[in-house]
Design a protein around this motif. Structure first.
Motif, PDB file in Angstrom:
ATOM      1  N   THR A 106       5.256   4.633  -1.915  1.00 20.75           N
ATOM      2  CA  THR A 106       4.183   4.002  -2.677  1.00 20.75           C
ATOM      3  C   THR A 106       2.949   3.796  -1.814  1.00 20.75           C
ATOM      4  O   THR A 106       1.831   4.089  -2.250  1.00 20.75           O
ATOM      5  N   THR A 107       3.143   3.336  -0.601  1.00 17.36           N
ATOM      6  CA  THR A 107       2.014   3.119   0.307  1.00 17.36           C
ATOM      7  C   THR A 107       1.329   4.440   0.643  1.00 17.36           C
ATOM      8  O   THR A 107       0.105   4.532   0.643  1.00 17.36           O
ATOM      9  N   THR A 109       1.504   7.566  -0.968  1.00 19.27           N
ATOM     10  CA  THR A 109       0.975   8.376  -2.074  1.00 19.27           C
ATOM     11  C   THR A 109       0.077   7.600  -3.026  1.00 19.27           C
ATOM     12  O   THR A 109      -0.723   8.196  -3.743  1.00 19.27           O
ATOM     13  N   GLY A 110       0.238   6.276  -3.065  1.00 23.47           N
ATOM     14  CA  GLY A 110      -0.533   5.467  -4.000  1.00 23.47           C
ATOM     15  C   GLY A 110       0.130   5.315  -5.353  1.00 23.47           C
ATOM     16  O   GLY A 110      -0.469   4.788  -6.290  1.00 23.47           O
ATOM     17  N   VAL A 111       1.366   5.759  -5.484  1.00 27.56           N
ATOM     18  CA  VAL A 111       2.098   5.657  -6.749  1.00 27.56           C
ATOM     19  C   VAL A 111       3.575   5.391  -6.433  1.00 27.56           C
ATOM     20  O   VAL A 111       4.098   5.889  -5.445  1.00 27.56           O
ATOM     21  N   ASN A 160      -2.228   9.737  -0.603  1.00 22.62           N
ATOM     22  CA  ASN A 160      -3.086   9.255  -1.694  1.00 22.62           C
ATOM     23  C   ASN A 160      -3.105  10.179  -2.915  1.00 22.62           C
ATOM     24  O   ASN A 160      -3.987  10.060  -3.757  1.00 22.62           O
ATOM     25  N   ARG A 163      -3.283   8.440  -6.343  1.00 31.53           N
ATOM     26  CA  ARG A 163      -4.420   7.548  -6.670  1.00 31.53           C
ATOM     27  C   ARG A 163      -5.418   8.250  -7.520  1.00 31.53           C
ATOM     28  O   ARG A 163      -5.642   9.368  -7.558  1.00 31.53           O
TER      29      ARG A 163
END
Length: 163
Positions: A106-107, A109-111, A160, A163
């Motif tokens: 999560t950190t 890739t942002g998902v 990211n 995102r």
């Protein structure tokens, strides 16, 4: 060091093999200090390295690392160590890999892993044999999922990407 890699599957079942340090090249976006290319041994992968192993199944002693600007199968997004002690067994190692990699996914890739169908992760992990040689590392790898539901090749970083 070696690790087992039965198949490249989804979050619930992916268990991956290992990696050896070779010639330095230029790095992936956001990770210039981790630039390495060539065959890499288990436990030597670092965050930001891109792996082009064609999702090979079985036990792997090394995997090819390529610049992230080239087509590749997955990217290392986290590395952490299991505590010393007796080998906890494959099921416990798998549980700890899922837990640790999921949070870092999560950190990076942002998902969240459960919120995406286009990204997934797998990991390299110690086997009972490599544990005896001091291997405690888990290396988390993110990969793109193609329209057919399986892994697909990527160019560039997946940092990211959600995102």
């Amino acid at each position: 060091m070696s690790a087992s890699r039965p198949t490249m599957a989804t979050l619930a079942g992916a268990v991956v093999g290992g990696v050896l340090l070779a010639a330095a090249l230029t790095g992936c976006a956001g990770h210039p200090a981790t630039a390495v290319s060539g065959e890499i041994a288990t436990g030597r992968l670092t965050v930001g390295q891109c792996v082009d192993d064609r999702h090979t199944a079985g036990t792997l002693a090394t995997v090819p690392v390529v610049p992230c600007s080239a087509a590749h199968d997955s990217e290392v997004f986290d590395v952490f160590a299991l505590p010393d002690g007796a080998f906890p067994g494959d099921a416990e190692v798998t549980h700890r890999a899922i837990t640790g990699c999921s949070a870092a996914f999560t950190t990076f890739t942002g998902v969240a892993p459960a919120s995406t169908v286009t990204l997934d992760f797998s990991w390299f992990f110690p086997t009972a044999a490599s544990w005896k040689r001091g291997d405690r590392g888990i290396q988390c790898l993110v990969f793109s999922v193609g329209s057919g539901g399986g892994p697909t090749r990527t160019i560039g970083t997946l940092q990211n990407a959600g995102r």
